[in-house]
Design a protein around this motif. Structure first.
Motif, PDB file in Angstrom:
ATOM      1  N   UNK A  93       0.812  -1.203   0.000  1.00 32.22           N
ATOM      2  CA  UNK A  93       0.000   0.000   0.000  1.00 32.22           C
ATOM      3  C   UNK A  93       0.847   1.254   0.000  1.00 32.22           C
ATOM      4  N   UNK A  94       0.175   2.394  -0.088  1.00 32.65           N
ATOM      5  CA  UNK A  94       0.869   3.684  -0.113  1.00 32.65           C
ATOM      6  C   UNK A  94       1.705   3.930   1.131  1.00 32.65           C
ATOM      7  N   UNK A  95       1.242   3.432   2.278  1.00 34.06           N
ATOM      8  CA  UNK A  95       1.932   3.679   3.538  1.00 34.06           C
ATOM      9  C   UNK A  95       2.668   2.443   4.034  1.00 34.06           C
ATOM     10  N   UNK A  96       3.021   1.577   3.123  1.00 32.88           N
ATOM     11  CA  UNK A  96       3.709   0.346   3.509  1.00 32.88           C
ATOM     12  C   UNK A  96       5.040   0.237   2.773  1.00 32.88           C
ATOM     13  N   UNK A  97       5.969  -0.437   3.429  1.00 32.07           N
ATOM     14  CA  UNK A  97       7.274  -0.708   2.823  1.00 32.07           C
ATOM     15  C   UNK A  97       7.659  -2.137   3.099  1.00 32.07           C
ATOM     16  N   UNK A  98       8.398  -2.716   2.172  1.00 24.80           N
ATOM     17  CA  UNK A  98       8.931  -4.050   2.382  1.00 24.80           C
ATOM     18  C   UNK A  98      10.292  -3.929   3.042  1.00 24.80           C
ATOM     19  N   UNK A  99      10.513  -4.697   4.098  1.00 19.79           N
ATOM     20  CA  UNK A  99      11.786  -4.719   4.807  1.00 19.79           C
ATOM     21  C   UNK A  99      12.168  -6.166   5.062  1.00 19.79           C
ATOM     22  N   UNK A 100      13.441  -6.404   5.229  1.00 21.01           N
ATOM     23  CA  UNK A 100      13.921  -7.739   5.570  1.00 21.01           C
ATOM     24  C   UNK A 100      14.451  -7.692   6.998  1.00 21.01           C
ATOM     25  N   UNK A 101      13.881  -8.535   7.841  1.00 24.49           N
ATOM     26  CA  UNK A 101      14.304  -8.630   9.237  1.00 24.49           C
ATOM     27  C   UNK A 101      14.674 -10.076   9.493  1.00 24.49           C
ATOM     28  N   UNK A 102      15.934 -10.292   9.895  1.00 24.23           N
ATOM     29  CA  UNK A 102      16.453 -11.634  10.170  1.00 24.23           C
ATOM     30  C   UNK A 102      16.228 -12.567   8.979  1.00 24.23           C
ATOM     31  N   UNK A 103      16.401 -12.035   7.768  1.00 27.47           N
ATOM     32  CA  UNK A 103      16.287 -12.847   6.565  1.00 27.47           C
ATOM     33  C   UNK A 103      14.879 -13.119   6.087  1.00 27.47           C
ATOM     34  N   UNK A 104      13.864 -12.620   6.793  1.00 23.26           N
ATOM     35  CA  UNK A 104      12.464 -12.841   6.437  1.00 23.26           C
ATOM     36  C   UNK A 104      11.881 -11.538   5.880  1.00 23.26           C
ATOM     37  N   UNK A 105      11.219 -11.628   4.728  1.00 33.99           N
ATOM     38  CA  UNK A 105      10.589 -10.464   4.121  1.00 33.99           C
ATOM     39  C   UNK A 105       9.344 -10.096   4.924  1.00 33.99           C
ATOM     40  N   UNK A 106       9.240  -8.810   5.259  1.00 34.53           N
ATOM     41  CA  UNK A 106       8.127  -8.355   6.084  1.00 34.53           C
ATOM     42  C   UNK A 106       7.589  -7.046   5.531  1.00 34.53           C
ATOM     43  N   UNK A 107       6.362  -6.743   5.908  1.00 31.51           N
ATOM     44  CA  UNK A 107       5.739  -5.493   5.496  1.00 31.51           C
ATOM     45  C   UNK A 107       5.644  -4.584   6.720  1.00 31.51           C
ATOM     46  N   UNK A 108       5.930  -3.304   6.496  1.00 28.94           N
ATOM     47  CA  UNK A 108       6.003  -2.340   7.584  1.00 28.94           C
ATOM     48  C   UNK A 108       5.095  -1.164   7.264  1.00 28.94           C
ATOM     49  N   UNK A 109       4.237  -0.786   8.205  1.00 33.66           N
ATOM     50  CA  UNK A 109       3.354   0.356   8.037  1.00 33.66           C
ATOM     51  C   UNK A 109       4.130   1.632   8.358  1.00 33.66           C
ATOM     52  N   UNK A 110       4.115   2.588   7.423  1.00 32.49           N
ATOM     53  CA  UNK A 110       4.843   3.838   7.591  1.00 32.49           C
ATOM     54  C   UNK A 110       3.872   5.002   7.379  1.00 32.49           C
ATOM     55  N   UNK A 111       3.422   5.652   8.453  1.00 34.59           N
ATOM     56  CA  UNK A 111       2.494   6.785   8.312  1.00 34.59           C
ATOM     57  C   UNK A 111       3.126   7.951   7.544  1.00 34.59           C
ATOM     58  N   UNK A 112       2.272   8.834   7.038  1.00 35.07           N
ATOM     59  CA  UNK A 112       2.747  10.021   6.309  1.00 35.07           C
ATOM     60  C   UNK A 112       3.780  10.785   7.112  1.00 35.07           C
ATOM     61  N   UNK A 113       4.832  11.211   6.438  1.00 33.06           N
ATOM     62  CA  UNK A 113       5.863  12.028   7.071  1.00 33.06           C
ATOM     63  C   UNK A 113       6.880  11.247   7.875  1.00 33.06           C
ATOM     64  N   UNK A 114       6.568  10.030   8.238  1.00 33.02           N
ATOM     65  CA  UNK A 114       7.493   9.199   8.998  1.00 33.02           C
ATOM     66  C   UNK A 114       8.556   8.631   8.058  1.00 33.02           C
ATOM     67  N   UNK A 115       9.689   8.324   8.609  1.00 31.94           N
ATOM     68  CA  UNK A 115      10.794   7.769   7.839  1.00 31.94           C
ATOM     69  C   UNK A 115      11.242   6.465   8.485  1.00 31.94           C
ATOM     70  N   UNK A 116      11.754   5.566   7.654  1.00 32.38           N
ATOM     71  CA  UNK A 116      12.252   4.281   8.131  1.00 32.38           C
ATOM     72  C   UNK A 116      13.769   4.334   8.147  1.00 32.38           C
ATOM     73  N   UNK A 117      14.342   4.005   9.276  1.00 31.51           N
ATOM     74  CA  UNK A 117      15.793   3.880   9.389  1.00 31.51           C
ATOM     75  C   UNK A 117      16.080   2.436   9.762  1.00 31.51           C
TER      76      UNK A 117
END
Length: 166
Positions: free
Chosen positions: A40-64
């Motif tokens: 979705x628009x507010x989602x990002x794919x990330x890899x945590x411990x080798x497993x693909x996961x989806x992360x909810x990212x609200x408007x204006x927020x950043x993923x580090x």
């Protein structure tokens, strides 16, 4: 919190990293790529411990996403120093909510040192202010991880360019 993606074929396994941008189900072996996965628009794919996961990212927020465990203590030291100085002089953070954001972020870094971290513009502002304070007070310590500090500063700048719904 990231949520692991379940295989759309067998509905049992999770996708693990196999190669660059290629993932395979750990149960049935079904393969997919990042482009084939709906986000979705507010989602990002990330890899945590080798497993693909989806992360909810609200408007204006950043993923580090730190790639080394030493980054959480590095940022935590900046936040702890800034908060100590703020409590003594109340001059580090200009608003009470910035100090509260720094406290919350310090607690987050203490509990989750591997990330990914979804940070609000307020948290990123408090963090960059803390980094500035540490750099001024302890220049050699502040230069320990310049590439990661640059990543944090870029995330803060990016968060300022986007509309926010804090």
């Amino acid at each position: 919190m990231p949520v692991p993606l379940i295989c759309d074929w067998c509905h049992e396994g999770r996708y693990q990293v196999r190669a660059a941008d290629t993932y395979a189900c750990q149960a049935c072996g079904n393969q997919t790529t990042r482009a084939a996965l709906p986000v979705g628009d507010h989602e990002r794919l990330v890899t945590v411990a080798g497993i693909l996961q989806i992360l909810d990212v609200p408007d204006g927020h950043q993923v580090i996403t730190p790639d080394r465990r030493c980054y959480a203590p590095h940022l935590g030291a900046s936040l702890a120093l800034a908060l100590r100085l703020h409590r003594a002089r109340a001059t580090v953070f200009s608003r009470p909510e910035e100090a509260e954001a720094a406290e919350d972020l310090l607690a987050l870094l203490d509990t989750d040192e591997s990330g990914p971290w979804v940070l609000s513009p307020l948290q990123l502002g408090a963090l960059t202010r803390a980094m500035d304070v540490r750099s001024a007070a302890l220049p050699s310590a502040a230069r320990q991880h310049p590439e990661f500090d640059t990543k944090v500063r870029k995330a803060h700048a990016d968060s300022q360019r986007l509309p926010t719904n804090d």
